[in-house]
Write a protein that holds these residues in place. Structure first.
Motif, PDB file in Angstrom:
ATOM      1  N   CYS A 192       0.835  -1.208   0.000  1.00 32.46           N
ATOM      2  CA  CYS A 192       0.000   0.000   0.000  1.00 32.46           C
ATOM      3  C   CYS A 192       0.869   1.258   0.000  1.00 32.46           C
ATOM      4  N   SER A 197      -1.283   3.986  -2.145  1.00 32.01           N
ATOM      5  CA  SER A 197      -2.707   3.801  -1.870  1.00 32.01           C
ATOM      6  C   SER A 197      -2.990   4.138  -0.406  1.00 32.01           C
ATOM      7  N   ASN A 200      -6.165   2.366   1.253  1.00 27.66           N
ATOM      8  CA  ASN A 200      -5.916   0.961   1.578  1.00 27.66           C
ATOM      9  C   ASN A 200      -4.943   0.823   2.747  1.00 27.66           C
TER      10      ASN A 200
END
Length: 233
Positions: A192, A197, A200
């Protein structure tokens, strides 16, 4: 400025260490806990040593230009497995047969402190290279993940010890889990982070942290002497 950087690096380590220490009904010697922090530091130095060798042999890695699949492999096999493997090695060497290891919850404490030693060394390097902002970010992300990996590592290695004392062959399976579960947690976090991200990453952090808090509270509440655990299994 140096004092401030050190404070930022050390304070979250202290808070997590204090939390897990207070959850332990039968307190471990402070001197031994510092020894475990040192073991974590040694594990970080070991990782840096082998990573440097890989770099010197021309295997430099650039995550910016990697495909998503390559980042996935890199996160789990190169970063998570190496770092958690090093921590598990030193946890085993320093704590598995320790004379202080006499209660079932102890190995969770040991796993966390080794992981905190690793995180402290890593955190100091990051802060002095990239500044205060990175240090503050790591305080609520990477350090928490390291501690959670330590919880799971200690949980399964502790179960392995109980089964081993009972001459139960499933002990080997628990030892494998003490490596694989932290690798999965660490690998998900790194994937992640490397892919940027944020959503996430936050989800992974919340789920992992909540799970580990439940495990810590439960195992602290049922803590008992290893010898009693042997007799009842």
């Amino acid at each position: 400025m140096v004092q401030l950087y050190l404070l930022i690096a050390i304070f979250p380590i202290y808070l997590i260490g204090l939390y897990i220490y207070n959850k332990d009904k039968e307190k471990e010697p402070i001197s031994f806990l510092f020894k475990l922090l040192f073991a974590g530091l040694l594990s970080a130095i070991t990782v840096i040593f082998f990573s440097t060798l890989i770099y010197l042999f021309g295997f430099a890695i650039d995550t910016i230009n990697m495909s998503t699949y390559d980042i996935l492999i890199y996160s789990f096999l190169h970063v998570a497995s190496v770092e958690e493997g090093a921590k598990l090695l030193y946890l085993y060497l320093f704590a598995y047969k320790s004379k202080y290891y006499d209660y079932t919850f102890d190995m969770i404490v040991y796993g966390v402190f080794v992981s905190l030693g690793f995180a402290l060394f890593e955190n100091i390097i990051y802060i002095f290279n990239y500044g205060m902002k990175v240090g503050l970010q790591r305080a609520v992300t990477a350090i928490i993940i390291h501690a959670c990996c330590g919880v799971m590592m200690g949980l399964f290695l502790g179960k392995a010890k109980v089964k081993e004392l009972n001459n139960n062959q499933i002990s080997y399976a628990y030892k494998i889990f003490s490596f694989l579960i932290p690798v999965c947690i660490h690998g998900m976090y790194d994937f992640c982070a490397f892919t940027g991200s944020l959503e996430n990453l936050i989800i992974v952090l919340i789920i992992v942290l909540a799970t580990c808090i439940v495990f810590v509270n439960y195992n602290s509440s049922i803590d008992k002497k290893l010898i009693d655990s042997v007799e009842s299994n």
